[in-house]
Design a protein around this motif. Structure first.
Motif, PDB file in Angstrom:
ATOM      1  N   SER A   1     -53.080 -19.808 -30.707  1.00 38.04           N
ATOM      2  CA  SER A   1     -52.704 -19.785 -29.300  1.00 38.04           C
ATOM      3  C   SER A   1     -51.952 -21.061 -28.951  1.00 38.04           C
ATOM      4  CB  SER A   1     -53.975 -19.683 -28.458  1.00 38.04           C
ATOM      5  OG  SER A   1     -53.666 -19.809 -27.104  1.00 38.04           O
ATOM      6  N   GLY A   2     -50.980 -20.939 -28.078  1.00 38.24           N
ATOM      7  CA  GLY A   2     -50.238 -22.111 -27.635  1.00 38.24           C
ATOM      8  C   GLY A   2     -49.933 -22.012 -26.154  1.00 38.24           C
ATOM      9  N   SER A   3     -49.689 -23.136 -25.554  1.00 38.33           N
ATOM     10  CA  SER A   3     -49.323 -23.175 -24.152  1.00 38.33           C
ATOM     11  C   SER A   3     -48.069 -22.341 -23.928  1.00 38.33           C
ATOM     12  CB  SER A   3     -49.056 -24.623 -23.739  1.00 38.33           C
ATOM     13  OG  SER A   3     -48.489 -24.687 -22.452  1.00 38.33           O
ATOM     14  N   PHE A   4     -47.986 -21.696 -22.780  1.00 37.14           N
ATOM     15  CA  PHE A   4     -46.808 -20.894 -22.474  1.00 37.14           C
ATOM     16  C   PHE A   4     -45.541 -21.735 -22.531  1.00 37.14           C
ATOM     17  CE2 PHE A   4     -47.535 -22.908 -18.469  1.00 37.14           C
ATOM     18  CZ  PHE A   4     -46.278 -23.041 -17.908  1.00 37.14           C
ATOM     19  N   ILE A   5     -45.658 -23.015 -22.285  1.00 35.00           N
ATOM     20  CA  ILE A   5     -44.491 -23.891 -22.265  1.00 35.00           C
ATOM     21  C   ILE A   5     -43.900 -24.040 -23.668  1.00 35.00           C
ATOM     22  CG2 ILE A   5     -45.607 -26.153 -22.561  1.00 35.00           C
ATOM     23  CD1 ILE A   5     -43.230 -25.516 -19.703  1.00 35.00           C
ATOM     24  N   ASP A   6     -44.693 -23.743 -24.698  1.00 34.76           N
ATOM     25  CA  ASP A   6     -44.253 -23.870 -26.083  1.00 34.76           C
ATOM     26  C   ASP A   6     -44.145 -22.533 -26.804  1.00 34.76           C
ATOM     27  OD1 ASP A   6     -44.280 -26.738 -26.040  1.00 34.76           O
ATOM     28  OD2 ASP A   6     -46.456 -26.655 -26.172  1.00 34.76           O
ATOM     29  N   ALA A   7     -44.468 -21.434 -26.151  1.00 30.18           N
ATOM     30  CA  ALA A   7     -44.570 -20.144 -26.839  1.00 30.18           C
ATOM     31  C   ALA A   7     -43.481 -19.172 -26.380  1.00 30.18           C
ATOM     32  CB  ALA A   7     -45.945 -19.533 -26.585  1.00 30.18           C
ATOM     33  N   MET A   8     -43.145 -18.270 -27.274  1.00 31.01           N
ATOM     34  CA  MET A   8     -42.222 -17.188 -26.952  1.00 31.01           C
ATOM     35  C   MET A   8     -43.035 -15.902 -26.957  1.00 31.01           C
ATOM     36  SD  MET A   8     -39.257 -18.525 -26.447  1.00 31.01           S
ATOM     37  CE  MET A   8     -38.102 -17.186 -26.587  1.00 31.01           C
ATOM     38  N   ARG A   9     -43.567 -15.531 -25.804  1.00 32.20           N
ATOM     39  CA  ARG A   9     -44.378 -14.332 -25.670  1.00 32.20           C
ATOM     40  C   ARG A   9     -44.330 -13.896 -24.207  1.00 32.20           C
ATOM     41  NH1 ARG A   9     -48.416 -16.282 -22.871  1.00 32.20           N
ATOM     42  NH2 ARG A   9     -49.398 -18.242 -23.342  1.00 32.20           N
ATOM     43  N   PRO A  10     -44.795 -12.693 -23.916  1.00 29.81           N
ATOM     44  CA  PRO A  10     -44.822 -12.269 -22.505  1.00 29.81           C
ATOM     45  C   PRO A  10     -45.671 -13.232 -21.669  1.00 29.81           C
ATOM     46  CG  PRO A  10     -45.206 -10.408 -23.952  1.00 29.81           C
ATOM     47  CD  PRO A  10     -45.250 -11.647 -24.823  1.00 29.81           C
ATOM     48  N   LEU A  11     -45.244 -13.455 -20.450  1.00 32.02           N
ATOM     49  CA  LEU A  11     -45.934 -14.385 -19.562  1.00 32.02           C
ATOM     50  C   LEU A  11     -46.956 -13.675 -18.698  1.00 32.02           C
ATOM     51  CD1 LEU A  11     -42.872 -16.436 -18.267  1.00 32.02           C
ATOM     52  CD2 LEU A  11     -44.474 -17.077 -20.060  1.00 32.02           C
ATOM     53  N   THR A  12     -48.031 -14.372 -18.395  1.00 33.52           N
ATOM     54  CA  THR A  12     -49.034 -13.888 -17.454  1.00 33.52           C
ATOM     55  C   THR A  12     -48.538 -14.197 -16.039  1.00 33.52           C
ATOM     56  OG1 THR A  12     -50.232 -15.977 -17.346  1.00 33.52           O
ATOM     57  CG2 THR A  12     -50.866 -14.436 -19.121  1.00 33.52           C
ATOM     58  N   PRO A  13     -49.153 -13.615 -15.009  1.00 34.86           N
ATOM     59  CA  PRO A  13     -48.753 -13.951 -13.633  1.00 34.86           C
ATOM     60  C   PRO A  13     -48.868 -15.455 -13.326  1.00 34.86           C
ATOM     61  CG  PRO A  13     -50.024 -11.937 -13.637  1.00 34.86           C
ATOM     62  CD  PRO A  13     -50.109 -12.496 -15.044  1.00 34.86           C
ATOM     63  N   GLY A  14     -49.914 -16.098 -13.806  1.00 34.82           N
ATOM     64  CA  GLY A  14     -50.062 -17.540 -13.585  1.00 34.82           C
ATOM     65  C   GLY A  14     -48.967 -18.337 -14.277  1.00 34.82           C
ATOM     66  N   GLU A  15     -48.588 -17.897 -15.455  1.00 34.26           N
ATOM     67  CA  GLU A  15     -47.520 -18.579 -16.189  1.00 34.26           C
ATOM     68  C   GLU A  15     -46.176 -18.400 -15.490  1.00 34.26           C
ATOM     69  OE1 GLU A  15     -49.558 -18.295 -20.604  1.00 34.26           O
ATOM     70  OE2 GLU A  15     -48.126 -16.753 -19.999  1.00 34.26           O
ATOM     71  N   ARG A  16     -45.981 -17.248 -14.848  1.00 28.69           N
ATOM     72  CA  ARG A  16     -44.750 -17.053 -14.070  1.00 28.69           C
ATOM     73  C   ARG A  16     -44.695 -18.040 -12.899  1.00 28.69           C
ATOM     74  NH1 ARG A  16     -41.973 -12.427 -15.463  1.00 28.69           N
ATOM     75  NH2 ARG A  16     -43.182 -10.988 -16.743  1.00 28.69           N
ATOM     76  N   LEU A  17     -45.834 -18.224 -12.232  1.00 22.39           N
ATOM     77  CA  LEU A  17     -45.892 -19.228 -11.160  1.00 22.39           C
ATOM     78  C   LEU A  17     -45.582 -20.618 -11.700  1.00 22.39           C
ATOM     79  CD1 LEU A  17     -49.125 -18.230  -9.178  1.00 22.39           C
ATOM     80  CD2 LEU A  17     -46.776 -18.202  -8.324  1.00 22.39           C
ATOM     81  N   ALA A  18     -46.140 -20.925 -12.865  1.00 20.45           N
ATOM     82  CA  ALA A  18     -45.930 -22.240 -13.469  1.00 20.45           C
ATOM     83  C   ALA A  18     -44.464 -22.456 -13.836  1.00 20.45           C
ATOM     84  CB  ALA A  18     -46.826 -22.396 -14.690  1.00 20.45           C
ATOM     85  N   TRP A  19     -43.829 -21.444 -14.433  1.00 18.90           N
ATOM     86  CA  TRP A  19     -42.409 -21.583 -14.768  1.00 18.90           C
ATOM     87  C   TRP A  19     -41.573 -21.778 -13.516  1.00 18.90           C
ATOM     88  CZ3 TRP A  19     -40.066 -23.330 -18.686  1.00 18.90           C
ATOM     89  CH2 TRP A  19     -40.485 -23.064 -19.991  1.00 18.90           C
ATOM     90  N   SER A  20     -41.885 -21.037 -12.467  1.00 24.85           N
ATOM     91  CA  SER A  20     -41.149 -21.172 -11.214  1.00 24.85           C
ATOM     92  C   SER A  20     -41.274 -22.594 -10.663  1.00 24.85           C
ATOM     93  CB  SER A  20     -41.664 -20.157 -10.203  1.00 24.85           C
ATOM     94  OG  SER A  20     -40.981 -20.284  -8.988  1.00 24.85           O
ATOM     95  N   ALA A  21     -42.497 -23.117 -10.692  1.00 19.95           N
ATOM     96  CA  ALA A  21     -42.714 -24.491 -10.227  1.00 19.95           C
ATOM     97  C   ALA A  21     -41.983 -25.480 -11.131  1.00 19.95           C
ATOM     98  CB  ALA A  21     -44.208 -24.800 -10.194  1.00 19.95           C
ATOM     99  N   TYR A  22     -42.041 -25.244 -12.424  1.00 19.03           N
ATOM    100  CA  TYR A  22     -41.419 -26.149 -13.404  1.00 19.03           C
ATOM    101  C   TYR A  22     -39.909 -26.242 -13.203  1.00 19.03           C
ATOM    102  CZ  TYR A  22     -39.978 -27.953 -17.975  1.00 19.03           C
ATOM    103  OH  TYR A  22     -39.417 -28.685 -18.989  1.00 19.03           O
ATOM    104  N   ILE A  23     -39.245 -25.109 -13.097  1.00 18.71           N
ATOM    105  CA  ILE A  23     -37.779 -25.163 -12.995  1.00 18.71           C
ATOM    106  C   ILE A  23     -37.315 -25.671 -11.628  1.00 18.71           C
ATOM    107  CG2 ILE A  23     -37.393 -23.443 -14.776  1.00 18.71           C
ATOM    108  CD1 ILE A  23     -36.813 -21.399 -12.602  1.00 18.71           C
ATOM    109  N   SER A  24     -38.226 -25.724 -10.662  1.00 21.56           N
ATOM    110  CA  SER A  24     -37.890 -26.281  -9.349  1.00 21.56           C
ATOM    111  C   SER A  24     -38.029 -27.805  -9.307  1.00 21.56           C
ATOM    112  CB  SER A  24     -38.794 -25.665  -8.277  1.00 21.56           C
ATOM    113  OG  SER A  24     -38.591 -24.282  -8.211  1.00 21.56           O
ATOM    114  N   LEU A  25     -38.637 -28.366 -10.336  1.00 21.85           N
ATOM    115  CA  LEU A  25     -38.846 -29.816 -10.368  1.00 21.85           C
ATOM    116  C   LEU A  25     -37.547 -30.562 -10.643  1.00 21.85           C
ATOM    117  CD1 LEU A  25     -42.018 -30.025 -12.637  1.00 21.85           C
ATOM    118  CD2 LEU A  25     -41.910 -30.494 -10.190  1.00 21.85           C
ATOM    119  N   PRO A  26     -37.463 -31.791 -10.161  1.00 19.99           N
ATOM    120  CA  PRO A  26     -36.342 -32.634 -10.585  1.00 19.99           C
ATOM    121  C   PRO A  26     -36.430 -32.846 -12.107  1.00 19.99           C
ATOM    122  CG  PRO A  26     -37.530 -33.645  -8.753  1.00 19.99           C
ATOM    123  CD  PRO A  26     -38.336 -32.476  -9.206  1.00 19.99           C
ATOM    124  N   TYR A  27     -35.292 -32.904 -12.749  1.00 16.56           N
ATOM    125  CA  TYR A  27     -35.237 -33.015 -14.207  1.00 16.56           C
ATOM    126  C   TYR A  27     -36.099 -34.159 -14.741  1.00 16.56           C
ATOM    127  CZ  TYR A  27     -33.463 -33.669 -18.899  1.00 16.56           C
ATOM    128  OH  TYR A  27     -33.374 -33.830 -20.255  1.00 16.56           O
TER     129      TYR A  27
END
Length: 82
Positions: free
Chosen positions: A2-28
């Motif tokens: 198992s690996g963190s969604f941030i490092d894995a290529m697999r379908p995302l869970t609803p929580g991981e979708r929220l996390a990606w949305s928050a992540y890409i909204s952050l300043p670089y």
């Protein structure tokens, strides 16, 4: 393995979708710290301590940004059954 969604290529869970949305909204400049924060979430850190660590490391003060990250971390925590 198992690996963190941030490092894995697999379908995302609803929580991981929220996390990606928050992540890409952050300043670089916060992306590296955010990747570490999401890895810690995967490793079992509680959402509140994890967010505090991120804020302390980045000096992030934007309330909308931290609220979005907090929501994502809580969702990830719930999904892992903590």
């Amino acid at each position: 393995m198992s690996g963190s969604f941030i490092d894995a290529m697999r379908p995302l869970t609803p929580g991981e979708r929220l996390a990606w949305s928050a992540y890409i909204s952050l300043p670089y400049e916060h992306w590296r710290a955010a990747r570490e924060m999401f890895r810690r979430a995967h490793d079992g850190w509680d959402a509140q301590s994890n967010l505090r660590s991120f804020v302390a490391h980045t000096d992030a003060t934007d309330e909308k940004m931290t609220a979005s990250l907090g929501t994502a971390l809580k969702a990830l925590e719930k999904e892992r059954g903590a």
